[in-house]
Design a protein around this motif. Structure first.
Motif, PDB file in Angstrom:
ATOM      1  N   SER A 282       4.815   0.977  12.508  1.00  0.00           N
ATOM      2  CA  SER A 282       3.410   1.057  12.125  1.00  0.00           C
ATOM      3  C   SER A 282       3.227   1.997  10.936  1.00  0.00           C
ATOM      4  N   GLN A 283       4.128   2.949  10.796  1.00  0.00           N
ATOM      5  CA  GLN A 283       4.071   3.896   9.684  1.00  0.00           C
ATOM      6  C   GLN A 283       5.452   4.545   9.580  1.00  0.00           C
ATOM      7  N   LEU A 284       5.899   4.787   8.385  1.00  0.00           N
ATOM      8  CA  LEU A 284       7.167   5.489   8.168  1.00  0.00           C
ATOM      9  C   LEU A 284       6.874   6.686   7.285  1.00  0.00           C
ATOM     10  N   GLY A 285       7.146   7.875   7.801  1.00  0.00           N
ATOM     11  CA  GLY A 285       6.910   9.099   7.050  1.00  0.00           C
ATOM     12  C   GLY A 285       8.221   9.735   6.633  1.00  0.00           C
ATOM     13  N   LEU A 286       8.285  10.174   5.395  1.00  0.00           N
ATOM     14  CA  LEU A 286       9.476  10.844   4.879  1.00  0.00           C
ATOM     15  C   LEU A 286       9.091  12.224   4.356  1.00  0.00           C
ATOM     16  N   GLU A 287       9.834  13.223   4.785  1.00  0.00           N
ATOM     17  CA  GLU A 287       9.708  14.541   4.190  1.00  0.00           C
ATOM     18  C   GLU A 287      10.909  14.710   3.280  1.00  0.00           C
ATOM     19  N   ILE A 288      10.642  14.859   1.986  1.00  0.00           N
ATOM     20  CA  ILE A 288      11.702  14.932   0.984  1.00  0.00           C
ATOM     21  C   ILE A 288      11.610  16.278   0.264  1.00  0.00           C
TER      22      ILE A 288
ATOM     23  N   GLN B   8      10.345  21.703  -4.623  1.00  0.00           N
ATOM     24  CA  GLN B   8       9.125  21.364  -3.903  1.00  0.00           C
ATOM     25  C   GLN B   8       9.400  20.431  -2.734  1.00  0.00           C
ATOM     26  N   PHE B   9       8.482  20.450  -1.771  1.00  0.00           N
ATOM     27  CA  PHE B   9       8.526  19.559  -0.623  1.00  0.00           C
ATOM     28  C   PHE B   9       7.543  18.421  -0.873  1.00  0.00           C
ATOM     29  N   LEU B  10       7.947  17.220  -0.533  1.00  0.00           N
ATOM     30  CA  LEU B  10       7.128  16.031  -0.728  1.00  0.00           C
ATOM     31  C   LEU B  10       6.958  15.314   0.608  1.00  0.00           C
ATOM     32  N   ARG B  11       5.819  14.722   0.802  1.00  0.00           N
ATOM     33  CA  ARG B  11       5.569  13.930   2.009  1.00  0.00           C
ATOM     34  C   ARG B  11       5.177  12.526   1.558  1.00  0.00           C
ATOM     35  N   LEU B  12       5.968  11.530   1.937  1.00  0.00           N
ATOM     36  CA  LEU B  12       5.710  10.138   1.578  1.00  0.00           C
ATOM     37  C   LEU B  12       5.385   9.347   2.829  1.00  0.00           C
ATOM     38  N   GLU B  13       4.446   8.441   2.697  1.00  0.00           N
ATOM     39  CA  GLU B  13       4.043   7.607   3.826  1.00  0.00           C
ATOM     40  C   GLU B  13       4.075   6.136   3.420  1.00  0.00           C
ATOM     41  N   PHE B  14       4.860   5.352   4.131  1.00  0.00           N
ATOM     42  CA  PHE B  14       4.830   3.905   3.991  1.00  0.00           C
ATOM     43  C   PHE B  14       3.913   3.374   5.079  1.00  0.00           C
ATOM     44  N   SER B  15       3.034   2.436   4.729  1.00  0.00           N
ATOM     45  CA  SER B  15       2.205   1.800   5.754  1.00  0.00           C
ATOM     46  C   SER B  15       3.078   0.820   6.541  1.00  0.00           C
TER      47      SER B  15
END
Length: 143
Positions: free
Chosen positions: A60-66, A77-84
């Motif tokens: 339902s959602q895929l979250g990545l902390e990069i 830096q820290f990045l937060r990506l969200e795939f629907s």
């Protein structure tokens, strides 16, 4: 001769129509590929990441902390990506911009954590273990 040409064409089309089905068979993995980096007009860097759901169920959602590292190997830096939602066997592409960060100032993108790859009711799966990583850029990409 005409029959042979038609037969070869039919065989080729039959094989070509089967290929997409084979490419989307469940692998049990979530494929992530850092596919492309390009400079933006404001001096930043646009990253393109391709995610393919090789699981037998949708996410339902895929979250990545990069974590992005600079050329000196220091955390930048820290990045937060969200795939629907990504259906089983399907692929999504996400582009994101790092404002003020030139592509050549990055040495590495580290996947620090993966979130939401399975429903909350599934407790025996550690999402980072499901990753299959690929990279087509000069920036190191991994876990």
């Amino acid at each position: 001769m005409r029959f042979l040409t038609q037969f070869v064409a039919i065989c080729f089309l039959s094989i070509a129509s089967l290929t997409p089905g084979l490419a989307q068979a469940p692998t049990g993995k979530i494929s992530l590929e850092l596919n492309h980096v390009q400079p933006t007009q404001d001096g930043g860097c646009r990253l393109s990441i391709i995610a393919t759901n090789g699981l037998e169920r949708p996410m339902s959602q895929l979250g990545l902390e990069i974590v992005a590292f600079n050329k000196d190997g220091l955390v930048d830096q820290f990045l937060r990506l969200e795939f629907s939602r990504i259906s089983a066997g399907k692929t999504k592409v996400l582009q994101f911009d790092l404002a003020g960060k030139a592509c050549d100032s990055l040495s590495r993108l580290h996947i620090n954590d993966v979130l939401n790859c399975v429903p909350a009711s599934v407790t025996d799966v550690y999402c980072p273990d499901l990753l299959d990583l690929g990279n087509r850029t000069a920036i190191e990409f991994g876990d």
